[in-house]
Design an enzyme around this catalytic site. Structure first.
Site, PDB file in Angstrom:
ATOM      1  N   HIS A 104       1.992  -7.411  -7.330  1.00  0.00           N
ATOM      2  CA  HIS A 104       3.254  -6.952  -7.917  1.00  0.00           C
ATOM      3  C   HIS A 104       3.588  -5.529  -7.479  1.00  0.00           C
ATOM      4  O   HIS A 104       2.727  -4.785  -6.999  1.00  0.00           O
ATOM      5  CB  HIS A 104       3.182  -6.998  -9.449  1.00  0.00           C
ATOM      6  N   ASP A 106       5.308  -2.234  -9.579  1.00  0.00           N
ATOM      7  CA  ASP A 106       5.391  -1.923 -11.006  1.00  0.00           C
ATOM      8  C   ASP A 106       6.825  -1.991 -11.540  1.00  0.00           C
ATOM      9  O   ASP A 106       7.771  -1.520 -10.883  1.00  0.00           O
ATOM     10  CB  ASP A 106       4.837  -0.519 -11.276  1.00  0.00           C
ATOM     11  N   HIS A 263       0.546  -4.110  -5.208  1.00  0.00           N
ATOM     12  CA  HIS A 263      -0.876  -3.947  -5.501  1.00  0.00           C
ATOM     13  C   HIS A 263      -1.351  -5.054  -6.439  1.00  0.00           C
ATOM     14  O   HIS A 263      -0.541  -5.764  -7.051  1.00  0.00           O
ATOM     15  CB  HIS A 263      -1.183  -2.563  -6.074  1.00  0.00           C
ATOM     16  N   ARG A 278      -3.152   5.424 -16.053  1.00  0.00           N
ATOM     17  CA  ARG A 278      -2.033   5.389 -15.093  1.00  0.00           C
ATOM     18  C   ARG A 278      -0.872   6.219 -15.617  1.00  0.00           C
ATOM     19  O   ARG A 278      -0.479   6.070 -16.777  1.00  0.00           O
ATOM     20  CB  ARG A 278      -1.581   3.941 -14.888  1.00  0.00           C
TER      21      ARG A 278
HETATM   22  C1  SIN Z   1      -1.843  -1.830 -12.171  1.00  0.00           C
HETATM   23  O1  SIN Z   1      -1.338  -0.712 -12.268  1.00  0.00           O
HETATM   24  O2  SIN Z   1      -1.177  -2.815 -11.921  1.00  0.00           O
HETATM   25  C2  SIN Z   1      -3.340  -1.962 -12.345  1.00  0.00           C
HETATM   26  C3  SIN Z   1      -4.088  -1.403 -11.202  1.00  0.00           C
HETATM   27  C4  SIN Z   1      -5.570  -1.384 -11.476  1.00  0.00           C
HETATM   28  O3  SIN Z   1      -5.989  -1.418 -12.632  1.00  0.00           O
HETATM   29  O4  SIN Z   1      -6.339  -1.327 -10.507  1.00  0.00           O
END
Ligand code: SIN
Length: 287
Positions: A104, A106, A263, A278
């Site tokens: 995806h 974000d 990612h 994050r």
């Molecule tokens: C995400 O931000 O989608 C998760 C990325 C992660 O936990 O590695």
């Protein structure tokens, strides 16, 4: 090796994207030349990595804010009241759900999806829990001219319904899992439209901009009509040669450009705890 600025080095990571930057302490205010070099690497490589950092919610937010205005996650309840912009991405040893476990970009289910995110490793499983990234400039550039021309005229509809709604494809990790409760259930299922091919506002390059989690159909097409082409684009956009895989160590940081990179957080560490923080930077409406 790319000498970015006096005192630190930028090492490209794979042939497709990513670079590891050495010799920077992100907990300290960066002078303009140092940040400019980091920003150049971010634009050139799509995702940049740093090891062995020691950040607090405040210093992580201050670093993220160099890229633009930080913003809270539109769905997930913040764990730290005084830092609503810090999303704690947590999977406890007894949990099965893994936030971000499908390819995806974000928050494309919003009008102005994030420009990028800064992810900081707090607690790392003994094995597994890597994050994969895929370069969406390459995904676009490797399509045929005919497909590029057709997609260049198309709009896609994005929604949070499949991941956050009942029976979500991620198994209802949010709304179901204790670790990451949803703060705004009333927002689930709202639809937003974005071009299938977007132009990066800073580099001017074109990138494919659909993703498996949030893109639900093409504008003017039914879901059934959209599915075969979307399936093809999802497979194409995440081809191994467009990607890189980052193995976390405690204190590592990744910063990805959400406008041209997808990612995926690998869910291969059941029985271990993983906690990441994050902070996302607000973006502009894609064009
Ligand atoms: C995400 O931000 O989608 C998760 C990325 C992660 O936990 O590695």
């Amino acid at each position: 090796m790319d000498d970015a600025a006096p005192g630190f080095r930028v090492r490209p990571f794979t042939g497709a994207l990513g670079a590891e930057i050495e010799g920077v302490d992100l907990s300290r205010p960066l002078d303009p030349a140092a940040f400019a070099a980091i920003h150049r690497a971010f634009l050139a490589h799509g995702v940049i990595f740093f090891r062995d950092q020691t950040l607090t919610p405040a210093t992580q937010t201050a670093f993220a804010a160099r890229f633009g205005k930080v913003e809270p996650h539109p769905m997930i309840k913040p764990r730290y009241g005084e830092h609503p912009e810090v999303v704690a991405i947590v999977k406890e040893p007894h949990e099965r759900h893994n936030f971000g476990g499908q390819w995806h970009s974000d928050v494309t289910y919003t009008e102005k999806p994030a420009l990028g995110s800064v992810l900081y490793a707090i607690d790392i499983p003994a094995r597994g829990g890597d994050t994969l990234f895929a370069n969406q400039y390459l995904a676009y550039e490797t399509l045929s001219p005919g497909m590029q021309a057709m997609l260049g005229r198309m709009i896609a509809v994005h929604s949070s319904s499949r991941s956050y709604g009942d029976g979500g494809r991620e198994g209802g990790y949010v709304g179901g899992a204790d670790s990451m409760p949803v703060a705004h259930p009333e927002k689930i299922g709202k639809e937003f439209e974005h071009p299938v091919v977007r132009t990066h506002p800073e580099t001017g390059r074109k990138a494919l901009y659909v993703n498996e989690v949030f893109t639900i159909r093409f504008q003017g097409w039914t879901e059934a009509e959209s599915a075969p082409l979307l399936d093809y684009l999802w497979r194409h956009s995440t081809r191994p040669e467009f990607g890189c895989r980052f193995s976390w160590t405690k204190g590592a940081v990744a910063v990805w450009d959400n406008r041209c990179v997808q990612h995926l957080a690998l869910n291969d560490y059941h029985g271990f705890r993983r906690e990441m923080h994050r902070v996302s930077v607000g973006g502009a409406k894609p064009y």
